[in-house]
Design an enzyme around this catalytic site. Structure first.
Site, PDB file in Angstrom:
ATOM      1  N   GLU A   1       0.842  -1.202   0.000  1.00 16.27           N
ATOM      2  CA  GLU A   1       0.000   0.000   0.000  1.00 16.27           C
ATOM      3  C   GLU A   1       0.877   1.253   0.000  1.00 16.27           C
ATOM      4  O   GLU A   1       1.987   1.241   0.541  1.00 16.27           O
ATOM      5  CB  GLU A   1      -0.928   0.040   1.224  1.00 16.27           C
TER       6      GLU A   1
ATOM      7  N   VAL B   1       2.503  -6.988   5.790  1.00 21.99           N
ATOM      8  CA  VAL B   1       1.060  -7.226   5.913  1.00 21.99           C
ATOM      9  C   VAL B   1       0.417  -6.055   6.650  1.00 21.99           C
ATOM     10  O   VAL B   1      -0.591  -5.498   6.217  1.00 21.99           O
ATOM     11  CB  VAL B   1       0.785  -8.559   6.655  1.00 21.99           C
TER      12      VAL B   1
ATOM     13  N   TRP C   1     -11.585  -1.778   2.759  1.00 15.34           N
ATOM     14  CA  TRP C   1     -12.297  -0.636   3.323  1.00 15.34           C
ATOM     15  C   TRP C   1     -13.215  -0.064   2.257  1.00 15.34           C
ATOM     16  O   TRP C   1     -12.864  -0.041   1.083  1.00 15.34           O
ATOM     17  CB  TRP C   1     -11.318   0.446   3.772  1.00 15.34           C
TER      18      TRP C   1
END
Length: 252
Positions: free
Chosen positions: A35, A73, A107
């Site tokens: 990310e 992670v 999300w």
């Protein structure tokens, strides 16, 4: 919920036990993120770590099959902060990513306010948007997987945003930018059912749906040195790692 320029996080109430696991020290260059890093959050965390002289919690990592690297992670900003501060190691807990007790969800962003400016900004980026004929047809994950996002509104509005990871990044940046400008309140939901219920009850005005990535997709993205936008993956572990306060001296 009301007001503009705010960010609200909505998660279901669950009880996850805290567990002490002694961290191992892993070379920061052996870790691959999945990310994007948020610059403001990174800066704040660097200042916190520097002033406290410790990394309070270990990051969560897993070995990447076929290469001598680990996937981050959870704990992207802690890893990035330690690396930016010039340290060679980071405290980590190594997990079996494919253990059935390690869950992966996504999300779901939502807004309280008008969507008009957002749609304008997305179109300016050259991203294709179409109105949906029927929102019920696009709510399933296999349909959501065809688009970057599907936006549904309280008055049966429905928009399909075409694209995949890159378009998700662009839309996510626009969402954050307009939120900071006070255009609307931004809400992140950890569960789709709760988000749909709040939309039905009029607590939010628009909901952004997407297909959650799979664990294999996350690993492949990292192996290709690509990253998702912030708040794409939501990993749920069977425990919360206890604070271990690893001194920075150990990370040189």
């Amino acid at each position: 919920m009301s007001g503009k320029g705010k960010v609200i996080i909505k998660l279901p109430k669950t009880v996850i036990p805290v567990k002490h696991v002694e961290p191992v020290l892993i070379d920061v260059d052996k870790l691959l993120p999945h990310e994007e890093i948020v610059p403001g959050r990174l800066k704040d965390l660097m200042e916190k770590i520097r002033s406290e002289g410790v990394v309070d919690m270990p990051i969560i990592v897993t070995p990447i099959p076929g290469i001598d690297k680990y996937l981050v992670v959870d704990g992207h900003h802690r890893w990035a902060a330690v690396k930016e501060l010039g340290y060679k190691k980071v405290p980590a807990i190594i997990i079996d990513y494919f253990d059935e007790n390690v869950k992966l969800k996504t999300w779901y962003p939502a807004i309280i306010g008008s969507i008009n400016k957002l749609l304008e900004e997305i179109k300016k980026e050259g991203i294709r948007i179409e109105e949906c004929k029927g929102k019920d047809d696009v709510l399933k994950d296999e349909e959501l997987g065809k688009y970057a996002f599907v936006i549904i509104g309280k008055n049966n509005e429905c928009y399909k945003i075409y694209g995949s990871i890159n378009e998700q990044k662009i839309v996510s940046k626009i969402l954050s930018k307009l939120n900071l400008e006070g255009e609307y309140t931004l809400v992140y939901y950890g569960e789709k059912d709760e988000a749909l219920r709040d939309l039905e009850e009029g607590k939010i005005d628009y909901l952004f749906l997407r297909k959650p990535p799979t664990k294999n997709e996350v690993i492949e993205i990292a192996k290709r040195n690509q990253v998702y936008s912030p708040k794409t993956t939501r990993h749920i572990l069977p425990y919360i790692p206890a604070i271990t306060n690893t001194p920075l001296d150990k990370l040189k």
